[in-house]
Motif scaffolding. Structure first.
Motif, PDB file in Angstrom:
ATOM      1  N   UNK A   5      35.430  21.083 -89.982  1.00  0.00           N
ATOM      2  CA  UNK A   5      35.479  21.619 -91.413  1.00  0.00           C
ATOM      3  C   UNK A   5      37.154  21.910 -91.776  1.00  0.00           C
ATOM      4  N   UNK A   6      37.929  22.080 -90.881  1.00  0.00           N
ATOM      5  CA  UNK A   6      39.387  22.168 -91.025  1.00  0.00           C
ATOM      6  C   UNK A   6      40.029  20.363 -91.758  1.00  0.00           C
ATOM      7  N   UNK A   7      39.367  19.457 -90.997  1.00  0.00           N
ATOM      8  CA  UNK A   7      39.678  18.204 -91.457  1.00  0.00           C
ATOM      9  C   UNK A   7      39.134  17.782 -92.931  1.00  0.00           C
ATOM     10  N   UNK A   8      37.742  18.358 -93.020  1.00  0.00           N
ATOM     11  CA  UNK A   8      37.464  18.401 -94.385  1.00  0.00           C
ATOM     12  C   UNK A   8      38.113  19.138 -95.392  1.00  0.00           C
ATOM     13  N   UNK A   9      38.414  20.143 -95.213  1.00  0.00           N
ATOM     14  CA  UNK A   9      39.369  20.728 -96.302  1.00  0.00           C
ATOM     15  C   UNK A   9      40.804  19.959 -96.514  1.00  0.00           C
ATOM     16  N   UNK A  10      41.275  19.450 -95.386  1.00  0.00           N
ATOM     17  CA  UNK A  10      42.480  18.663 -95.833  1.00  0.00           C
ATOM     18  C   UNK A  10      42.255  17.365 -96.482  1.00  0.00           C
ATOM     19  N   UNK A  11      40.980  16.759 -96.202  1.00  0.00           N
ATOM     20  CA  UNK A  11      40.508  15.861 -97.031  1.00  0.00           C
ATOM     21  C   UNK A  11      40.354  15.822 -98.443  1.00  0.00           C
ATOM     22  N   UNK A  12      39.624  17.153 -98.686  1.00  0.00           N
ATOM     23  CA  UNK A  12      39.369  17.715 -99.950  1.00  0.00           C
ATOM     24  C   UNK A  12      40.821  17.868-100.658  1.00  0.00           C
ATOM     25  N   UNK A  13      41.569  18.346-100.126  1.00  0.00           N
ATOM     26  CA  UNK A  13      42.898  18.624-101.112  1.00  0.00           C
ATOM     27  C   UNK A  13      43.593  17.168-101.293  1.00  0.00           C
ATOM     28  N   UNK A  14      43.336  16.164-100.381  1.00  0.00           N
ATOM     29  CA  UNK A  14      44.062  15.235-100.701  1.00  0.00           C
ATOM     30  C   UNK A  14      43.306  14.229-101.794  1.00  0.00           C
ATOM     31  N   UNK A  15      42.052  14.570-101.720  1.00  0.00           N
ATOM     32  CA  UNK A  15      41.146  13.916-103.046  1.00  0.00           C
ATOM     33  C   UNK A  15      41.577  14.545-104.148  1.00  0.00           C
ATOM     34  N   UNK A  16      41.776  15.806-104.107  1.00  0.00           N
ATOM     35  CA  UNK A  16      42.113  16.376-105.429  1.00  0.00           C
ATOM     36  C   UNK A  16      43.398  16.121-106.077  1.00  0.00           C
ATOM     37  N   UNK A  17      44.302  15.952-104.946  1.00  0.00           N
ATOM     38  CA  UNK A  17      45.447  15.635-105.569  1.00  0.00           C
ATOM     39  C   UNK A  17      45.571  13.989-105.912  1.00  0.00           C
ATOM     40  N   UNK A  18      44.864  13.126-105.380  1.00  0.00           N
ATOM     41  CA  UNK A  18      44.816  11.564-105.665  1.00  0.00           C
ATOM     42  C   UNK A  18      44.373  11.808-107.346  1.00  0.00           C
ATOM     43  N   UNK A  19      43.183  12.302-107.448  1.00  0.00           N
ATOM     44  CA  UNK A  19      42.595  12.424-108.747  1.00  0.00           C
ATOM     45  C   UNK A  19      43.408  12.993-109.865  1.00  0.00           C
ATOM     46  N   UNK A  20      44.255  14.203-109.314  1.00  0.00           N
ATOM     47  CA  UNK A  20      45.244  14.431-110.337  1.00  0.00           C
ATOM     48  C   UNK A  20      46.243  13.582-110.885  1.00  0.00           C
ATOM     49  N   UNK A 317      42.523  21.042-111.666  1.00  0.00           N
ATOM     50  CA  UNK A 317      42.250  21.069-110.236  1.00  0.00           C
ATOM     51  C   UNK A 317      41.081  21.742-109.624  1.00  0.00           C
ATOM     52  N   UNK A 318      40.922  22.877-110.193  1.00  0.00           N
ATOM     53  CA  UNK A 318      39.806  23.782-109.929  1.00  0.00           C
ATOM     54  C   UNK A 318      38.369  23.208-110.365  1.00  0.00           C
ATOM     55  N   UNK A 319      38.414  22.581-111.271  1.00  0.00           N
ATOM     56  CA  UNK A 319      37.297  21.946-111.821  1.00  0.00           C
ATOM     57  C   UNK A 319      37.077  20.645-111.002  1.00  0.00           C
ATOM     58  N   UNK A 320      38.029  19.853-110.583  1.00  0.00           N
ATOM     59  CA  UNK A 320      37.782  18.708-109.644  1.00  0.00           C
ATOM     60  C   UNK A 320      37.329  19.009-108.542  1.00  0.00           C
ATOM     61  N   UNK A 321      37.906  20.281-107.755  1.00  0.00           N
ATOM     62  CA  UNK A 321      37.359  20.786-106.625  1.00  0.00           C
ATOM     63  C   UNK A 321      35.905  21.101-106.488  1.00  0.00           C
ATOM     64  N   UNK A 322      35.875  21.832-107.497  1.00  0.00           N
ATOM     65  CA  UNK A 322      34.317  22.436-107.677  1.00  0.00           C
ATOM     66  C   UNK A 322      33.355  21.325-107.338  1.00  0.00           C
ATOM     67  N   UNK A 323      33.390  20.273-108.173  1.00  0.00           N
ATOM     68  CA  UNK A 323      32.597  19.051-108.123  1.00  0.00           C
ATOM     69  C   UNK A 323      32.385  18.159-107.010  1.00  0.00           C
ATOM     70  N   UNK A 324      33.566  18.130-106.070  1.00  0.00           N
ATOM     71  CA  UNK A 324      33.548  17.271-105.103  1.00  0.00           C
ATOM     72  C   UNK A 324      33.553  17.869-103.557  1.00  0.00           C
ATOM     73  N   UNK A 325      33.839  19.192-103.717  1.00  0.00           N
ATOM     74  CA  UNK A 325      33.744  20.228-102.565  1.00  0.00           C
ATOM     75  C   UNK A 325      32.280  20.135-101.697  1.00  0.00           C
ATOM     76  N   UNK A 326      31.302  20.067-102.343  1.00  0.00           N
ATOM     77  CA  UNK A 326      29.882  20.016-101.615  1.00  0.00           C
ATOM     78  C   UNK A 326      29.949  18.920-100.946  1.00  0.00           C
TER      79      UNK A 326
END
Length: 340
Positions: A5-20, A317-326
């Protein structure tokens, strides 16, 4: 070992930054150009009729006509637009009417109108069928004759002895006219008016066919074409224009609600569908006068400002995270991250 789960959180953060980063600065223009080109490339492989049925197109157009045709924003602004246009016309001396409207299409339009003999004959024939129109025509002729007599009476009264004679004749004519309006003679006068109207219609038709009416109309146009558009305000007041626009809008709004209008719209949709059903989606853009550059340009015209506004306070960023977090926290991904 780091938990999945910690790895997933880090990947999620990286994905959000990439899309931004994809929607920031010059990169945004590159992404839009790339994606529009990709969408159009896919559109080249899809026929319009394969993704849109006639029923779907009919429903969509009906929705647009129903919802947008009577939108409150139109009702609220139509009067404001007319006032603004009138104000601008009243103060504009830079442009002439000929600068705004070309002479050639006006000439062609008038030629077409004056050449529509079937429509002219039908309209005049239907007018002849109306007793009220015949009555109006009769009164119009009476007015012309009365004015002519009045002018000549003023001239005759200057001659000694003629004034009394004209007065006697006028008195006799008035008594005859009053009797005619309430007797059999009055009925004959009404029939005569209808007959006269038919004769007048024939004269009008001959004039439209043979006389240089079109040339006369173009002379009228040429007289105004060189004048500034500010001169148009002399034909009607700002209130007149506002009320005319409001009345036309009311006619348009009430007409779209009629069943027959819907029948006509559906017929137009069917014709459009038959004509373009085999065209690819991308091929329709040139038919609409658009290109890939136009689509890209319009997105870039408004997109950056919208994106920058959405990025403030982390909203985007919140909108992007909300959609890809699942996805990142799904059992499948966590299972992959936890596998040895």
């Amino acid at each position: 070992m780091t938990q999945p789960r910690q790895i997933a959180e880090r990947l999620l953060d990286a994905q959000v930054e990439f899309l931004l980063a994809q929607v920031t600065g010059e990169r945004f223009a590159e992404v839009i150009a790339r994606d529009v080109a990709a969408v159009l490339a896919v559109g080249d492989t899809i026929a319009f009729g394969d993704v849109v049925s006639l029923e779907q197109g009919t429903e969509t157009v009906a929705t647009v006509v129903d919802r947008m045709g009577g939108a409150p924003i139109l009702a609220d602004t139509v009067g404001l637009f007319s006032d603004a246009i009138y104000d601008h016309i009243a103060s504009n001396t830079e442009y002439s009417l000929g600068d705004v409207v070309d002479r050639e299409p006006v000439e062609a339009l008038l030629a077409k109108i004056f050449g529509m003999h079937q429509a002219q004959e039908r309209i005049l024939d239907r007018l002849t069928e109306s007793p009220l129109v015949a009555t109006v025509a009769s009164r119009f002729v009476d007015k012309l004759v009365g004015d002519f007599v009045s002018v000549n009476m003023e001239r005759a009264e200057r001659i000694p002895g003629v004034s009394s004679l004209m007065s006697l004749g006028q008195s006799a004519a008035n008594r005859a006219k009053k009797a005619a309006e309430s007797t059999f003679v009055g009925d004959l006068a009404g029939k005569s008016a209808t007959f006269a109207l038919k004769r007048t219609n024939n004269a009008i038709q001959e004039m439209l066919r043979d006389a240089p009416v079109h040339s006369a109309a173009m002379e009228f146009w040429d007289l105004h074409a060189g004048e500034s558009v500010s001169g148009l305000r002399e034909y009607l007041t700002q209130k007149d224009l506002n009320e005319l626009v409001q009345l036309c809008y009311e006619i348009a709004v009430t007409t779209r609600e009629k069943e027959y209008f819907g029948v006509l719209v559906n017929e137009c949709v069917a014709v459009f569908y038959d004509r373009y059903r085999d065209r690819s989606l991308s091929a329709l853009l040139p038919e609409l006068g658009l290109s890939a550059e136009d689509v890209t340009g319009e997105i870039l015209r408004y997109g950056p400002a919208i994106i920058e506004s959405a990025k403030r306070d982390g909203v985007l960023a919140g909108l992007i995270r909300e959609r890809i977090e699942p996805f990142f926290f799904s059992d499948e991904v966590l299972g992959i991250l936890g596998a040895e």
